[in-house]
Write a protein that holds these residues in place. Structure first.
Motif, mmCIF file in Angstrom:
data_model
loop_
_atom_site.group_PDB
_atom_site.id
_atom_site.type_symbol
_atom_site.label_atom_id
_atom_site.label_comp_id
_atom_site.label_asym_id
_atom_site.label_seq_id
_atom_site.Cartn_x
_atom_site.Cartn_y
_atom_site.Cartn_z
ATOM 1 N N PRO A 68 -32.174 95.067 -79.253
ATOM 2 C CA PRO A 68 -32.924 94.420 -78.170
ATOM 3 C C PRO A 68 -34.246 95.132 -77.868
ATOM 4 O O PRO A 68 -34.357 96.344 -78.018
ATOM 5 N N ILE A 69 -35.215 94.335 -77.447
ATOM 6 C CA ILE A 69 -36.531 94.857 -77.105
ATOM 7 C C ILE A 69 -36.595 95.052 -75.591
ATOM 8 O O ILE A 69 -36.526 94.083 -74.838
ATOM 9 N N PRO A 70 -36.755 96.298 -75.119
ATOM 10 C CA PRO A 70 -36.923 96.507 -73.674
ATOM 11 C C PRO A 70 -38.358 96.163 -73.261
ATOM 12 O O PRO A 70 -39.237 96.012 -74.107
ATOM 13 N N ALA A 71 -38.586 96.034 -71.958
ATOM 14 C CA ALA A 71 -39.942 95.786 -71.460
ATOM 15 C C ALA A 71 -40.828 96.945 -71.898
ATOM 16 O O ALA A 71 -40.466 98.103 -71.748
ATOM 17 N N ASP A 72 -41.976 96.633 -72.458
ATOM 18 C CA ASP A 72 -42.938 97.620 -72.958
ATOM 19 C C ASP A 72 -42.315 98.589 -73.969
ATOM 20 O O ASP A 72 -42.678 99.759 -74.026
ATOM 21 N N GLY A 73 -41.372 98.092 -74.785
ATOM 22 C CA GLY A 73 -40.721 98.962 -75.763
ATOM 23 C C GLY A 73 -40.603 98.303 -77.125
ATOM 24 O O GLY A 73 -41.205 97.255 -77.393
ATOM 25 N N TYR A 74 -39.798 98.910 -77.981
ATOM 26 C CA TYR A 74 -39.636 98.455 -79.351
ATOM 27 C C TYR A 74 -38.174 98.154 -79.646
ATOM 28 O O TYR A 74 -37.279 98.766 -79.080
ATOM 29 N N GLY A 75 -37.967 97.240 -80.582
ATOM 30 C CA GLY A 75 -36.636 96.897 -81.054
ATOM 31 C C GLY A 75 -36.710 96.694 -82.561
ATOM 32 O O GLY A 75 -37.594 97.226 -83.229
ATOM 33 N N GLU A 76 -35.780 95.879 -83.073
ATOM 34 C CA GLU A 76 -35.768 95.609 -84.505
ATOM 35 C C GLU A 76 -35.385 94.159 -84.731
ATOM 36 O O GLU A 76 -34.557 93.596 -84.032
ATOM 37 N N LYS B 64 -37.547 94.934 -89.738
ATOM 38 C CA LYS B 64 -38.822 95.532 -89.333
ATOM 39 C C LYS B 64 -38.786 95.922 -87.859
ATOM 40 O O LYS B 64 -38.099 95.288 -87.064
ATOM 41 N N PRO B 65 -39.589 96.929 -87.466
ATOM 42 C CA PRO B 65 -39.730 97.242 -86.042
ATOM 43 C C PRO B 65 -40.507 96.130 -85.344
ATOM 44 O O PRO B 65 -41.375 95.490 -85.943
ATOM 45 N N VAL B 66 -40.191 95.908 -84.076
ATOM 46 C CA VAL B 66 -40.744 94.760 -83.373
ATOM 47 C C VAL B 66 -40.975 95.104 -81.902
ATOM 48 O O VAL B 66 -40.291 95.954 -81.337
ATOM 49 N N THR B 67 -41.966 94.453 -81.315
ATOM 50 C CA THR B 67 -42.207 94.534 -79.882
ATOM 51 C C THR B 67 -42.606 93.148 -79.390
ATOM 52 O O THR B 67 -43.052 92.311 -80.169
ATOM 53 N N ALA B 68 -42.412 92.914 -78.108
ATOM 54 C CA ALA B 68 -42.722 91.600 -77.540
ATOM 55 C C ALA B 68 -44.226 91.464 -77.366
ATOM 56 O O ALA B 68 -44.914 92.412 -76.968
ATOM 57 N N TYR B 69 -44.745 90.294 -77.654
ATOM 58 C CA TYR B 69 -46.174 90.022 -77.560
ATOM 59 C C TYR B 69 -46.665 90.147 -76.124
ATOM 60 O O TYR B 69 -47.748 90.651 -75.871
ATOM 61 N N ASP B 70 -45.835 89.702 -75.169
ATOM 62 C CA ASP B 70 -46.224 89.744 -73.748
ATOM 63 C C ASP B 70 -45.503 90.867 -72.981
ATOM 64 O O ASP B 70 -45.436 90.845 -71.765
ATOM 65 N N ASN B 71 -44.958 91.867 -73.718
ATOM 66 C CA ASN B 71 -44.289 93.041 -73.138
ATOM 67 C C ASN B 71 -43.093 92.701 -72.258
ATOM 68 O O ASN B 71 -42.752 93.452 -71.354
ATOM 69 N N GLN B 72 -42.427 91.581 -72.499
ATOM 70 C CA GLN B 72 -41.230 91.188 -71.759
ATOM 71 C C GLN B 72 -39.994 91.556 -72.578
ATOM 72 O O GLN B 72 -40.034 91.556 -73.805
ATOM 73 N N PRO B 73 -38.855 91.841 -71.945
ATOM 74 C CA PRO B 73 -37.643 92.171 -72.705
ATOM 75 C C PRO B 73 -37.098 90.948 -73.448
ATOM 76 O O PRO B 73 -37.186 89.822 -72.963
ATOM 77 N N ILE B 74 -36.558 91.188 -74.629
ATOM 78 C CA ILE B 74 -35.930 90.129 -75.418
ATOM 79 C C ILE B 74 -34.550 90.645 -75.817
ATOM 80 O O ILE B 74 -34.422 91.729 -76.384
ATOM 81 N N PRO B 75 -33.479 89.872 -75.529
ATOM 82 C CA PRO B 75 -32.119 90.358 -75.794
ATOM 83 C C PRO B 75 -31.751 90.297 -77.284
ATOM 84 O O PRO B 75 -32.378 89.589 -78.071
ATOM 85 N N GLU B 76 -30.697 91.030 -77.614
ATOM 86 C CA GLU B 76 -30.165 91.010 -78.972
ATOM 87 C C GLU B 76 -29.642 89.607 -79.305
ATOM 88 O O GLU B 76 -29.071 88.925 -78.472
ATOM 89 N N GLY B 77 -29.870 89.155 -80.551
ATOM 90 C CA GLY B 77 -29.405 87.855 -81.005
ATOM 91 C C GLY B 77 -30.390 86.733 -80.762
ATOM 92 O O GLY B 77 -30.194 85.628 -81.254
ATOM 93 N N PRO C 78 -40.176 84.877 -77.889
ATOM 94 C CA PRO C 78 -38.935 84.104 -78.059
ATOM 95 C C PRO C 78 -39.246 82.728 -78.651
ATOM 96 O O PRO C 78 -40.260 82.113 -78.335
ATOM 97 N N TYR C 79 -38.342 82.277 -79.528
ATOM 98 C CA TYR C 79 -38.534 81.016 -80.224
ATOM 99 C C TYR C 79 -37.401 80.072 -79.866
ATOM 100 O O TYR C 79 -36.231 80.421 -79.992
ATOM 101 N N ASP C 80 -37.766 78.876 -79.409
ATOM 102 C CA ASP C 80 -36.778 77.845 -79.099
ATOM 103 C C ASP C 80 -37.117 76.638 -79.956
ATOM 104 O O ASP C 80 -38.095 75.952 -79.705
ATOM 105 N N LYS C 81 -36.312 76.385 -80.997
ATOM 106 C CA LYS C 81 -36.628 75.295 -81.918
ATOM 107 C C LYS C 81 -36.419 73.914 -81.293
ATOM 108 O O LYS C 81 -36.913 72.929 -81.807
ATOM 109 N N ASN C 82 -35.714 73.843 -80.181
ATOM 110 C CA ASN C 82 -35.491 72.550 -79.521
ATOM 111 C C ASN C 82 -36.632 72.175 -78.582
ATOM 112 O O ASN C 82 -36.781 71.030 -78.194
ATOM 113 N N LYS C 83 -37.422 73.152 -78.198
ATOM 114 C CA LYS C 83 -38.519 72.923 -77.262
ATOM 115 C C LYS C 83 -39.799 72.610 -78.042
ATOM 116 O O LYS C 83 -40.227 73.385 -78.880
ATOM 117 N N LEU C 84 -40.420 71.485 -77.757
ATOM 118 C CA LEU C 84 -41.672 71.117 -78.428
ATOM 119 C C LEU C 84 -42.851 71.647 -77.631
ATOM 120 O O LEU C 84 -42.893 71.565 -76.412
#
Length: 182
Positions: free
Chosen positions: A120-128, A140-153, A170-176
């Motif tokens: 998981p990516i913490p706020a202003d942090g790094y994840g994978e 690959k190492p990853v961080t949020a574009y807008d510095n918001q937390p993103i959960p695992e999965g 975050p990507y939502d394939k159902n949202k246009l």
């Protein structure tokens, strides 16, 4: 039969040793000569060294194990070396050349792809993130574009890459997206 004052068996053996040494040197320093095979496919150093190896090994074996005339042995060795060299090229070298190109990727080719967060990516942090592809998985190492937390999965869209770190959202394939409709 003698040639240059040496028995032909000895010449075959010398050719085999020299071809083996050149093959090892080519394996170590082959990148320098790689362009020769691109300009003239028939002058591919791998195929030339393989032909000399096959020719000298066949000639040496036939000279030591049979009583056939040396001229017939030379012609037979050339024929066998041509066949083995062709088989090497068609069934090993050509497929390897195309497989090598298809397995590679550049970091820029990852932009726009969808991955899954495994750390998981913490706020202003790094994840994978792990990205699935036909040739395997890329982590690959990853961080949020807008510095918001993103959960695992969570599925994420790769937007940018800086210094080896992927910037995602975050990507939502159902949202246009509204931009896609206009």
């Amino acid at each position: 039969m003698t040639l240059f004052g040496l028995p032909i068996e000895t010449l075959y053996l010398y050719m085999l040793i020299i071809a083996a040494a050149l093959t090892i040197i080519y394996m170590l320093f082959g990148d320098v000569l790689e362009g020769i095979g691109e300009v003239l496919p028939i002058a591919n150093p791998i195929l030339i060294l393989a032909f000399i190896t096959f020719f000298s090994a066949t000639g040496y074996l036939l000279e030591t194990l049979t009583s056939i005339s040396s001229l017939l042995i030379i012609l037979t060795a050339i024929f066998i070396a041509l066949i083995l060299d062709t088989l090497l090229n068609v069934f090993i070298l050509i497929p390897l050349a195309s497989a090598e190109e298809s397995l590679g990727y550049t970091e820029d080719s990852l932009i726009g792809r969808v991955g899954k967060i495994i750390i998981p990516i913490p706020a202003d942090g790094y994840g994978e993130v792990v990205i699935e592809s036909k040739s395997g998985r890329i982590s690959k190492p990853v961080t949020a574009y807008d510095n918001q937390p993103i959960p695992e999965g969570a599925e994420v869209l790769i937007l940018d890459i800086k210094e080896g770190v992927l910037y995602v959202e975050p990507y939502d394939k159902n949202k246009l997206d509204v931009d896609e409709l206009s």
